[in-house]
Every structure is written in structure tokens, then in C-alpha cells.
Design an enzyme around this catalytic site. Structure first.
Site, PDB file in Angstrom:
ATOM      1  N   ARG A   2      40.932  45.838  33.912  1.00  0.00           N
ATOM      2  CA  ARG A   2      39.687  46.539  34.260  1.00  0.00           C
ATOM      3  C   ARG A   2      39.934  48.038  34.397  1.00  0.00           C
ATOM      4  NH1 ARG A   2      37.256  44.227  39.650  1.00  0.00           N
ATOM      5  NH2 ARG A   2      39.487  44.471  40.018  1.00  0.00           N
ATOM      6  N   LYS A  50      59.046  24.985  32.499  1.00  0.00           N
ATOM      7  CA  LYS A  50      60.391  25.031  33.093  1.00  0.00           C
ATOM      8  C   LYS A  50      61.283  24.032  32.363  1.00  0.00           C
ATOM      9  CE  LYS A  50      58.755  26.237  37.757  1.00  0.00           C
ATOM     10  NZ  LYS A  50      59.435  27.335  38.415  1.00  0.00           N
ATOM     11  N   HIS A  55      50.861  21.448  39.535  1.00  0.00           N
ATOM     12  CA  HIS A  55      52.297  21.290  39.286  1.00  0.00           C
ATOM     13  C   HIS A  55      52.814  19.916  39.703  1.00  0.00           C
ATOM     14  CE1 HIS A  55      51.825  25.471  38.692  1.00  0.00           C
ATOM     15  NE2 HIS A  55      51.974  25.859  39.936  1.00  0.00           N
TER      16      HIS A  55
HETATM   17  N1  LIG Z   1      50.628  35.749  40.318  1.00  0.00           N
HETATM   18  C1  LIG Z   1      51.153  34.525  40.231  1.00  0.00           C
HETATM   19  O1  LIG Z   1      52.306  34.264  40.616  1.00  0.00           O
HETATM   20  C2  LIG Z   1      50.361  33.410  39.626  1.00  0.00           C
HETATM   21  C3  LIG Z   1      49.100  33.632  39.103  1.00  0.00           C
HETATM   22  N2  LIG Z   1      48.413  32.601  38.513  1.00  0.00           N
HETATM   23  C4  LIG Z   1      47.094  32.834  37.937  1.00  0.00           C
HETATM   24  O2  LIG Z   1      47.164  33.924  37.018  1.00  0.00           O
HETATM   25  C5  LIG Z   1      45.963  34.652  37.018  1.00  0.00           C
HETATM   26  C6  LIG Z   1      46.288  36.114  37.328  1.00  0.00           C
HETATM   27  O3  LIG Z   1      46.889  36.196  38.589  1.00  0.00           O
HETATM   28  P1  LIG Z   1      47.497  37.571  39.136  1.00  0.00           P
HETATM   29  O4  LIG Z   1      48.143  38.320  38.051  1.00  0.00           O
HETATM   30  O5  LIG Z   1      48.278  37.210  40.327  1.00  0.00           O
HETATM   31  O6  LIG Z   1      46.169  38.337  39.592  1.00  0.00           O
HETATM   32  P2  LIG Z   1      46.011  39.898  39.909  1.00  0.00           P
HETATM   33  O7  LIG Z   1      44.945  40.002  40.935  1.00  0.00           O
HETATM   34  O8  LIG Z   1      47.307  40.548  40.181  1.00  0.00           O
HETATM   35  O9  LIG Z   1      45.452  40.490  38.529  1.00  0.00           O
HETATM   36  C7  LIG Z   1      44.154  40.206  38.087  1.00  0.00           C
HETATM   37  C8  LIG Z   1      43.935  40.831  36.738  1.00  0.00           C
HETATM   38  O10 LIG Z   1      42.585  40.574  36.358  1.00  0.00           O
HETATM   39  C9  LIG Z   1      41.930  41.825  36.099  1.00  0.00           C
HETATM   40  N3  LIG Z   1      40.550  41.783  36.552  1.00  0.00           N
HETATM   41  C10 LIG Z   1      40.102  41.574  37.814  1.00  0.00           C
HETATM   42  N4  LIG Z   1      38.762  41.648  37.831  1.00  0.00           N
HETATM   43  C11 LIG Z   1      38.358  41.917  36.583  1.00  0.00           C
HETATM   44  C12 LIG Z   1      37.097  42.117  35.977  1.00  0.00           C
HETATM   45  N5  LIG Z   1      35.947  42.045  36.675  1.00  0.00           N
HETATM   46  N6  LIG Z   1      37.046  42.338  34.655  1.00  0.00           N
HETATM   47  C13 LIG Z   1      38.187  42.392  33.922  1.00  0.00           C
HETATM   48  N7  LIG Z   1      39.418  42.228  34.440  1.00  0.00           N
HETATM   49  C14 LIG Z   1      39.493  41.996  35.762  1.00  0.00           C
HETATM   50  C15 LIG Z   1      42.700  42.842  36.886  1.00  0.00           C
HETATM   51  O11 LIG Z   1      42.471  44.131  36.332  1.00  0.00           O
HETATM   52  P3  LIG Z   1      42.667  45.463  37.238  1.00  0.00           P
HETATM   53  O12 LIG Z   1      43.986  45.312  37.934  1.00  0.00           O
HETATM   54  O13 LIG Z   1      42.723  46.540  36.213  1.00  0.00           O
HETATM   55  O14 LIG Z   1      41.515  45.523  38.164  1.00  0.00           O
HETATM   56  C16 LIG Z   1      44.131  42.343  36.714  1.00  0.00           C
HETATM   57  O15 LIG Z   1      44.620  42.721  35.463  1.00  0.00           O
HETATM   58  C17 LIG Z   1      45.060  33.967  38.030  1.00  0.00           C
HETATM   59  O16 LIG Z   1      44.270  33.032  37.360  1.00  0.00           O
HETATM   60  C18 LIG Z   1      46.038  33.245  38.948  1.00  0.00           C
HETATM   61  O17 LIG Z   1      45.440  32.149  39.575  1.00  0.00           O
HETATM   62  C19 LIG Z   1      48.965  31.352  38.404  1.00  0.00           C
HETATM   63  C20 LIG Z   1      50.206  31.074  38.912  1.00  0.00           C
HETATM   64  C21 LIG Z   1      50.991  32.051  39.610  1.00  0.00           C
HETATM   65  O1  LIG Z   2      51.208  28.291  40.867  1.00  0.00           O
HETATM   66  C1  LIG Z   2      51.821  28.618  41.865  1.00  0.00           C
HETATM   67  O2  LIG Z   2      53.166  28.474  41.860  1.00  0.00           O
HETATM   68  C2  LIG Z   2      53.968  29.217  42.764  1.00  0.00           C
HETATM   69  C3  LIG Z   2      55.333  28.540  42.765  1.00  0.00           C
HETATM   70  O3  LIG Z   2      55.903  28.656  41.484  1.00  0.00           O
HETATM   71  P1  LIG Z   2      57.497  28.647  41.303  1.00  0.00           P
HETATM   72  O4  LIG Z   2      57.674  28.737  39.824  1.00  0.00           O
HETATM   73  O5  LIG Z   2      58.019  29.832  42.056  1.00  0.00           O
HETATM   74  O6  LIG Z   2      57.987  27.365  41.884  1.00  0.00           O
HETATM   75  C4  LIG Z   2      53.372  29.256  44.152  1.00  0.00           C
HETATM   76  O7  LIG Z   2      54.117  30.149  44.970  1.00  0.00           O
HETATM   77  C5  LIG Z   2      51.942  29.741  44.073  1.00  0.00           C
HETATM   78  O8  LIG Z   2      51.346  29.686  45.364  1.00  0.00           O
HETATM   79  C6  LIG Z   2      51.138  28.897  43.124  1.00  0.00           C
HETATM   80  O9  LIG Z   2      49.865  29.495  42.906  1.00  0.00           O
END
Ligand SMILES: NC(=O)C1=CN([C@@H]2O[C@H](COP(=O)(O)OP(=O)(O)OC[C@H]3O[C@@H](n4cnc5c(N)ncnc54)[C@H](OP(=O)(O)O)[C@@H]3O)[C@@H](O)[C@H]2O)C=CC1
Ligand SMILES: O=C1O[C@H](COP(=O)(O)O)[C@@H](O)[C@H](O)[C@H]1O
Length: 488
Positions: A46, A179, A237
Site C-alpha cells: 500500500r 517444511k 498446521h
Molecule cells: N508474518 C508471519 O509470520 C505469517 C503471516 N501469515 C499470513 O501472511 C499474510 C501477511 O502477513 P504479514 O506479512 O505478517 O502482514 P503485515 O501486516 O506485516 O503486512 C501486510 C501487507 O499487506 C499490505 N496491505 C495492508 N493493507 C492493505 C491494503 N488496504 N491494500 C493493499 N495492501 C495492503 C501491507 O502494505 P503496507 O505495509 O504498505 O501498508 C503489507 O505489505 C497474512 O495473511 C498472514 O496471516 C501466515 C503465517 C505467518
Molecule cells: O502460521 C503461524 O505459524 C507460526 C509458527 O510457524 P513456525 O514455522 O515458526 O513453526 C506461529 O508463530 C504463528 O502464530 C502462526 O500464525
């Protein structure tokens, strides 16, 4: 004629997952020459910025998260050159049109889309791509978890995406399937003659699956509160691991055969009845405590208000089919546990008749155990009874010993890969075997919904546990009541 170029369009490219996992994985694939050529990455978030500013953020991310031995200035520069950045706010048609124009200028071949945004944006983003004419006959789309928050909402997401893409082009990500250790479960079960004849209720007493994390919320409060451990970890998972342990042998290692068998196992999970939910499930929430010598604030303190979201859950599940009747599957996962360990215990039944009983050592016979540790280190241990050395004048003395295989040692020369390397490569190459099919997600939610409905009906609240412990004592009682105990 010039080779057709491939484009990966990555939404959520400014986010945590993209920086920690997705870009480092793509970089590793490039270093190993595994990406198709020519290959471009169209990154989108965004936040407004130009290509150069975005590439700087990725250069920093690689320095922190890519494997140190692969870091090389020239290779990093070559990787960054492939990335362009296009800001898009979901719902903004003009921005989608600009992204589409740029994507067309890069791609003459397959387009793969990866949605790493908040899940509420999966459908609007796919619709934005469709509106901009970017979905072709061979466009594939990957979606992060969670798909919905219950069966009804997951159907809405699946319907919206399914209206634009055929199922074989939809890649629902569960990073545990990427994994090596989880894939190795299939190698263990189906690559060896040894286990399959015993892999059923005649030889197995029960199964335990533990996924323990030492981390707490890690700044993900806004996502986690109201979701909790059941939906964050078990729904995806842990049920995927369970399905691989429980499934019938697939006819071949392909996406249809494997997923057909997994979904049958998931559909055989016995729904939790409201009157059994209290004896079959425990919800916990961590309070202040020490993990690895570090003091951790309690969940509610970190959140700034009281909450009934569980950070620990323990469950006793049953799979109602011919193979598993009468074999409980105990599942537990929690945050702020004493150590990070994911493992599976297959607890075998005792020998049917002990020939050692006569001399008084029969009672000491321990039933065999197979322990499959998935992380942090990968190893397999089979506990067997062996004769203790000695002249045994007063009878044969037996003792439990472990047959240990450390996969890190067995494959010491192989680089350990991030789960996302495998998944991104499969997305680019179009192999859905390690992704979750719609019917699997829905079977998973059906079972999870039966538990949340039971919790609601019975008013079952979270029980506090100190951070740095193995959860509330009720979690221990859940299994000890059946005469077993958690393998720690
Ligand atoms: N982080 C993790 O370890 C894990 C994450 N996930 C899944 O991965 C996905 C991403 O997670 P994560 O990276 O942590 O999330 P973040 O909050 O760190 O990042 C979200 C991303 O989505 C973008 N975004 C948010 N709102 C909008 C919008 N209205 N329009 C367009 N883009 C938007 C943000 O852009 P900007 O920053 O520019 O606003 C950013 O690039 C989620 O579905 C989460 O559930 C799954 C497993 C583990
Ligand atoms: O999807 C998720 O997984 C992580 C754990 O992943 P791992 O590869 O480190 O075992 C968990 O911490 C997180 O809450 C969940 O959204």
C-alpha cells in the site's frame, strides 16, 4: 524467438512475511539457478515508493534473513534488478490498471500471483486483478493463511477466488507443508515397509502431536486477539500434520491422490459434541512468567485489556474410520512454552505376551515409541527394549534404548531450505501437491467449528498458565486421565 518471461506479482511485499521469508526464499532459488528465465518480481504494497526505495528495503532484508553463505554483492544486485515496485491499495482501480500495464510490459509468459496481505484483502485483490484484465488462462494464485475464520467465511473467500480461478490454479499456503520435516513424514510412512503394517489401532495406543513455541505475540496482537491458538495453529498446521499421519496410502505422489487421502482423514474427525468439549479440550492463556530466563509480560498485559483468547490449546481427537477406531489423537500447541519443539509421538501398545514376566522383569517392559521431531532439529527416535549386558544369573534384564536418526547428520551436506522456497517453486512450476485443496480447508473448519460451538455453548473460558510452563494443569490432566502422559 525470445524466451517467454515469467512474472511473480507479490501483494503484501512491504510486510513482515515478505521480508523475512518470501524475498529471502526467492533469492535462494535464484542463487541455485532454480527460477525460470527470464524471471521478474512485481512487488506491491500500500505504501507509495519507487523501485529504488523498495529495492533498498529488500537489500536490507536479505542481509538479515537470507542465508549468510549465499550473500554476495553481485548476486544481490542481480536479484534486485528483477524487482519492480507498484503501490496498490486494495479497491483502487486506477492503481490496479497501472500495475497491470507494468506487468504486461514485463511478462510474455505465465503470471503467478502471491497474496501475502491481510486475509480480508484476498478477494478484493483478486477482483482488482480481474478488473484490470490480468487474469489469463494460465494465471496461478497463492493465498496465505488463514482462509476465513470459520467454515462460512472460508466458503465466501473460496467462492470469490473460485469465481476467478479454477481450483487447479489456486495454491492455498500452509507453510508447514513446505517444511522438509513434514514432507519427511510421508517418506517415513510410505518409503519404508516397516511401519505400514503396524500403523493402525491394532498396534498403536495413541498419537500425540505437539507444536510448542517459545515466542509470544511478537507484535501481532491486532491479528491474534479473537483468533487464538485453535484457529491460528490447529485449524491449519496441526490438522495438516494429523492428516498426513492418519491418511491411507495414496496410490501415487501426485496432488490429486495425496489430497484425496488427506481429505478423507480430515472428514473422519469426530465432531466435538457440546457435552464432550469440556473433557476433550483445554484452553489456556499465558500470564507473566520467564521463558528462557527472560521475563515476559502476560497476554492481557501486552494487549492492554482482559481477553478470552487462548494462547494454548490441548485437544483429544478421534478419527472415526476402520484404521483409527479407539486411538485418541492428542494435540497441543501453545505460545510462551519452555522450549520450541514440534514433535509427533506414536505410542505403540504393549507386547501381547511377555516371555520375561516369569523372572520378574516383565513389568518393566516399556511399549515401543516412535518420536518424530520436526523442529527445531529433525530427528527420528524409535524406542525399543534391549537386553542389558550381563550374565543375567537372576533373569534377563531389559532396558529401553533409542534407535536415533539425526537427519541433520544423515544429510550433513544438504542445505536446509526455508519452507517457502519449496512452496514458491511449486507455485511457479504449477504443482499443487503441497498446497491445501478447498475441500481440505473446509473439512478442517468443519471440525474446528464444532469445537468453537462447544466452547460457546458450555461457556468454557481460558485458564491462566505462567509463561515458560507447559500450559495449565488441565492440559496435563487431559491426557493423564487416560493413563498416558505428554512426551516432553
Ligand atoms: N508474518 C508471519 O509470520 C505469517 C503471516 N501469515 C499470513 O501472511 C499474510 C501477511 O502477513 P504479514 O506479512 O505478517 O502482514 P503485515 O501486516 O506485516 O503486512 C501486510 C501487507 O499487506 C499490505 N496491505 C495492508 N493493507 C492493505 C491494503 N488496504 N491494500 C493493499 N495492501 C495492503 C501491507 O502494505 P503496507 O505495509 O504498505 O501498508 C503489507 O505489505 C497474512 O495473511 C498472514 O496471516 C501466515 C503465517 C505467518
Ligand atoms: O502460521 C503461524 O505459524 C507460526 C509458527 O510457524 P513456525 O514455522 O515458526 O513453526 C506461529 O508463530 C504463528 O502464530 C502462526 O500464525
Amino acid at each position: 524467438m525470445a524466451e517467454k518471461s515469467t512474472v511473480l506479482i507479490l501483494f503484501g511485499a512491504t510486510g513482515d512475511l515478505a521480508h523475512r521469508m518470501l524475498f529471502p526464499s526467492l533469492y535462494h532459488l535464484l542463487c541455485d539457478g532454480l527460477l525460470p528465465e527470464p524471471f521478474h518480481i512485481m512487488a506491491s504494497g500500500r505504501t507509495r515508493m519507487d523501485d529504488a526505495a523498495f529495492r533498498d528495503t529488500i537489500a536490507e532484508a536479505l542481509k538479515t534473513y537470507a542465508q549468510a553463505e549465499l550473500l554476495d554483492e553481485d548476486r544481490i544486485a542481480g536479484f534486485l534488478e528483477r524487482i519492480v515496485y507498484c503501490p496498490v491499495s486494495a479497491g483502487d482501480e486506477a492503481q490496479f490498471a497501472a500495475l497491470a500495464e507494468r506487468a504486461r510490459s514485463l511478462s510474455t509468459g505465465p503470471v503467478a500471483v502471491y497474496l501475502s496481505t491481510p486475509p480480508s484483502l484476498f478477494a478484493p485483490t483478486a477482483q482488482g486483478l480481474a478488473g484490470a484484465g490480468l487474469i489469463g488462462a494460465d494465471t496461478r494464485i497463492a493465498m496465505e493463511k488463514p482462509i476465513g475464520k470459520d467454515l462460512a467465511s472460508s466458503k465466501e473467500v473460496n467462492d470469490a477466488i473460485g469465481a476467478l480461478f479454477p481450483e487447479e490454479h489456486i495454491f492455498r499456503v500452509d507453510h508447514y507443508l513446505g517444511k522438509e520435516t513434514v514432507q519427511n513424514l510421508m517418506a517415513l510412512r510410505f518409503g519404508n515397509r516397516l511401519f505400514e503394517p503396524l500403523w493402525n489401532s491394532s498396534a498403536i495406543d495413541h498419537v500425540q502431536i505437539t507444536v510448542a513455541e517459545t515466542v509470544g505475540l511478537e507484535g501481532r496482537v491486532s491479528y491474534y486477539d479473537g483468533v487464538g491458538a485453535l484457529k491460528d495453529m490447529v485449524q491449519n498446521h496441526m490438522l495438516q500434520i494429523l492428516s498426513i499421519i492418519a491418511m491411507e496410502p495414496p496410490a501415487r505422489m501426485d496432488s490429486t491422490a495425496v489430497r484425496d487421502e488427506k481429505v478423507k482423514a480430515l472428514r473422519s474427525l469426530r465432531p466435538m459434541e457440546p457435552d464432550s468439549v469440556r473433557t476433550h479440550s483445554v484452553r489456556g492463556q499465558y500470564r507473566e512468567g520467564a521463558v528462557g530466563g527472560k521475563l515476559i509480560a502476560g497476554y492481557a498485559e501486552e494487549l492492554g485489556k482482559p481477553s478470552d483468547t487462548e494462547t494454548f490449546v490441548a485437544l483429544k481427537a478421534h478419527i472415526d474410520n476402520w484404521r483409527w477406531t479407539g486411538v485418541p489423537f492428542y494435540l497441543r500447541t501453545g505460545k510462551c512454552m519452555p522450549s520450541r519443539q514440534s514433535e509427533i509421538l506414536i505410542q505403540f501398545k504393549p507386547v501381547t505376551h511377555s516371555i520375561f514376566r516369569r523372572n520378574g522383569y516383565g513389568d518393566a517392559l516399556e511399549p515401543n515409541q516412535l518420536i518424530i521431531r520436526l523442529q527445531p532439529d529433525e530427528n527420528i527416535r524409535l524406542c525399543i527394549m534391549a537386553k542389558r549386558p550381563g550374565l543375567d544369573r537372576d533373569g534377563v534384564k531389559l532396558q529401553e534404548v533409542g534407535l536415533d536418526v539425526s537427519l541433520a547428520h544423515a544429510f550433513a551436506n544438504e542445505r536446509r531450505r526455508i519452507a517457502y522456497e519449496r512452496l514458491l517453486l511449486d507455485l511457479i512450476e504449477g504443482d499443487t501437491t503441497l498446497f491445501v485443496r478447498r475441500d481440505e480447508v473446509e473439512a478442517q473448519w468443519t471440525w474446528i467449528d464444532s469445537i468453537t460451538a462447544g466452547w460457546k455453548e458450555s461457556g468454557q473460558k481460558v485458564v491462566q498458565y505462567a509463561a515458560g510452563t507447559w500450559g495449565p494443569s488441565a492440559g496435563i490432566a487431559l491426557i493423564e486421565r487416560d493413563g498416558a502422559s505428554w512426551y516432553d
